[in-house]
Motif scaffolding. Structure first.
Motif, mmCIF file in Angstrom:
data_model
loop_
_atom_site.group_PDB
_atom_site.id
_atom_site.type_symbol
_atom_site.label_atom_id
_atom_site.label_comp_id
_atom_site.label_asym_id
_atom_site.label_seq_id
_atom_site.Cartn_x
_atom_site.Cartn_y
_atom_site.Cartn_z
ATOM 1 N N GLY A 202 0.785 -1.221 0.000
ATOM 2 C CA GLY A 202 0.000 0.000 0.000
ATOM 3 C C GLY A 202 0.819 1.273 0.000
ATOM 4 O O GLY A 202 0.268 2.356 -0.239
ATOM 5 N N LEU A 203 2.124 1.156 0.273
ATOM 6 C CA LEU A 203 2.946 2.357 0.391
ATOM 7 C C LEU A 203 4.000 2.500 -0.691
ATOM 8 O O LEU A 203 4.429 3.623 -0.993
ATOM 9 C CB LEU A 203 3.660 2.378 1.761
ATOM 10 N N VAL A 204 4.453 1.410 -1.259
ATOM 11 C CA VAL A 204 5.551 1.478 -2.225
ATOM 12 C C VAL A 204 4.981 1.744 -3.619
ATOM 13 O O VAL A 204 4.125 1.003 -4.107
ATOM 14 C CB VAL A 204 6.391 0.192 -2.213
ATOM 15 N N ALA A 205 5.474 2.795 -4.249
ATOM 16 C CA ALA A 205 5.002 3.173 -5.575
ATOM 17 C C ALA A 205 5.533 2.208 -6.633
ATOM 18 O O ALA A 205 6.608 1.620 -6.469
ATOM 19 C CB ALA A 205 5.452 4.594 -5.894
ATOM 20 N N PRO A 206 4.796 2.031 -7.722
ATOM 21 C CA PRO A 206 5.298 1.181 -8.817
ATOM 22 C C PRO A 206 6.644 1.703 -9.334
ATOM 23 O O PRO A 206 6.854 2.907 -9.428
ATOM 24 C CB PRO A 206 4.208 1.306 -9.889
ATOM 25 N N GLY A 207 7.534 0.766 -9.645
ATOM 26 C CA GLY A 207 8.837 1.148 -10.176
ATOM 27 C C GLY A 207 9.814 1.653 -9.143
ATOM 28 O O GLY A 207 10.834 2.268 -9.504
ATOM 29 N N ALA A 208 9.532 1.427 -7.866
ATOM 30 C CA ALA A 208 10.438 1.898 -6.814
ATOM 31 C C ALA A 208 11.831 1.294 -6.988
ATOM 32 O O ALA A 208 11.985 0.121 -7.326
ATOM 33 C CB ALA A 208 9.880 1.544 -5.438
ATOM 34 N N LYS A 209 12.838 2.093 -6.725
ATOM 35 C CA LYS A 209 14.227 1.636 -6.807
ATOM 36 C C LYS A 209 14.584 0.887 -5.534
ATOM 37 O O LYS A 209 13.965 1.095 -4.482
ATOM 38 C CB LYS A 209 15.147 2.842 -7.020
#
Length: 433
Positions: free
Chosen positions: A277-284
């Motif tokens: 729920g917190l990590v955006a798509p494409g997170a590094k």
């Protein structure tokens, strides 16, 4: 893009409460438009905080502004705390340094009187850790704040679940005066999503100051979601865990520009929303192991003129220590001196804590034992002490990555600082290299 103001906000902008308040609102509107804000949101935190606590003689525009605001009735709508004072006669300094302090901070008393007129909480309100329970400025989950102190902002956002952007000095005061701030960045759900996943894969408990430094230098102003700390911190936000996160966050905020982090299974939003729920798509992804922490630490420059010199002063606590940290450091110093067969600290040592925290420590048996060693407990801002050529040239030691970043002080881990203070030298692995 024009800001969408409520009728009440528009009236203030149009001068319903005088030109000073109109100027405050106009500044907030311009500030918000720079960041694409579409509207203002109410400041709901009970109290504000001001980062500009020091009466530097060259800050005449600030003092003129405070007079203009007070004369125009544009005082803070909420009481506020302020960052630490820059002076304390108990902190070691030679006569020439004290003369420099007197000249540099010649407006301190006058400025504090201005702050009192604007709504300062009181004489015990000078600390960078305003959220300590003893201080009385601890926001609640979901509160919208108007703060600028980087270590307080990152703690309030991350550990307490409040919402605050990393504002600039004075802008924070304007938010408290108006009672609202522009909505953008860390005040929005989208702005609080993590764009980095930090995987902590250390075999030893990471030093919070170095871990925060590594995170800050890699993610800069973005939001990290930190995994793997539960091995050492567990899943409960008790005072000891808060202290760890306080120091980690301060390092991330100063060595980078982190205003919010999430810790998997521990911080409020991570518990509520989880990684999905917190990590955006494409997170590094950034993986941190013991070797990576050693690489980061070994890259810290030594700013002393003569690196082989013995430190002439040691600061412990930047941000200010909690009551538990102050008591723990007191015990460690006393016991370390006994083990070393010594009675007095081997390097002049200053432990810093909020005035209310320091006052609660006074008169205790631990405080008496610590005082007998020659160590000093102060509520000074170590950075303001070092922010002049005379003190800046001194070889100073610290366990604070924030102070290391903003001064010529040399970073040592807690264990190395203890060795310096009690034995006069760091251990073989430490900051002596």
């Amino acid at each position: 893009m024009a800001m969408e103001l409520t009728p009440g906000q528009q009236a203030l902008l149009d001068g319903s409460r005088g030109p000073a308040m109109a100027k405050v609102v106009r500044t907030l509107v311009m500030y918000g438009e720079c960041f694409g804000a579409r509207r203002m949101v109410e400041v709901t935190g009970a109290r504000g905080h001001l980062v500009t606590s020091f009466g530097l003689s060259m800050l005449k525009p600030v003092y003129d502004l405070m007079d203009e605001l007070a004369a125009g009735g544009a005082v803070s709508g909420q009481e506020f705390s302020a960052d630490p004072r820059p002076l304390d006669p108990a902190v070691p300094a030679n006569p020439l340094q004290r003369l420099v302090f007197k000249v540099m901070y010649s407006k301190q008393a006058d400025y504090e009187a201005q702050l009192g007129a604007m709504g300062l909480m009181g004489g015990d309100a000078f600390t960078c850790t305003c959220y300590m329970p003893e201080v009385g400025n601890r926001p609640g989950r979901g509160d919208v704040l108007s703060w600028a102190e980087s270590s307080a902002v990152v703690f309030a956002n991350s550990v307490l679940g409040a919402r605050c952007n990393r504002n600039s000095g004075i802008i924070e005061m304007f938010g408290s005066i108006a009672g609202f701030v522009p909505e953008f960045g860390l005040l929005t759900d989208e702005g609080r999503r993590a764009t980095w996943v930090v995987e902590v894969a250390c075999e030893h408990r990471p030093e919070p100051q170095v871990l925060g430094s590594a995170i800050g230098m890699r993610v800069m102003e973005e939001v990290p979601y930190i995994k793997g700390l539960g091995r050492w911190l567990g899943d409960s936000l008790d005072r000891g865990v808060e202290d760890y996160l306080k120091d980690m966050g301060a390092a991330a905020a100063s060595n980078g520009a982190v205003g919010l982090y999430h810790v998997d299974g521990l911080t409020p939003e991570a518990v509520k929303l989880g990684e999905s729920g917190l990590v955006a798509p494409g997170a590094k992804v950034y993986r941190i192991d013991d070797a990576e922490l050693e690489r980061v630490r070994s890259g810290y420059p030594v700013m002393w003129k003569r690196p082989a010199d013995k430190p002439k002063l040691c600061f412990i606590g930047c941000p200010h220590l909690s009551s538990a940290q102050l008591a723990d450091w007191s015990d460690r110093i006393v016991e370390g001196l006994v083990a070393a067969g010594k009675r007095r600290v081997q390097v002049p040592t200053v432990l810093t804590a909020a005035p209310a925290v320091a006052r609660s420590f006074e008169g205790t048996a631990a405080a008496e034992r610590l005082a007998a060693t020659g160590a000093v407990v102060s509520s000074i801002c170590p950075l303001m002490y070092t922010n002049n050529p005379l003190c800046g040239r001194m070889p100073m030691a610290t366990n604070s990555n924030k102070l290391r970043t903003y001064s010529t002080a040399r970073y040592y881990t807690d264990d190395e600082v203890l060795a310096l203070v009690t034995r006069g030298r760091a251990d073989e692995r430490g900051g002596d290299r």
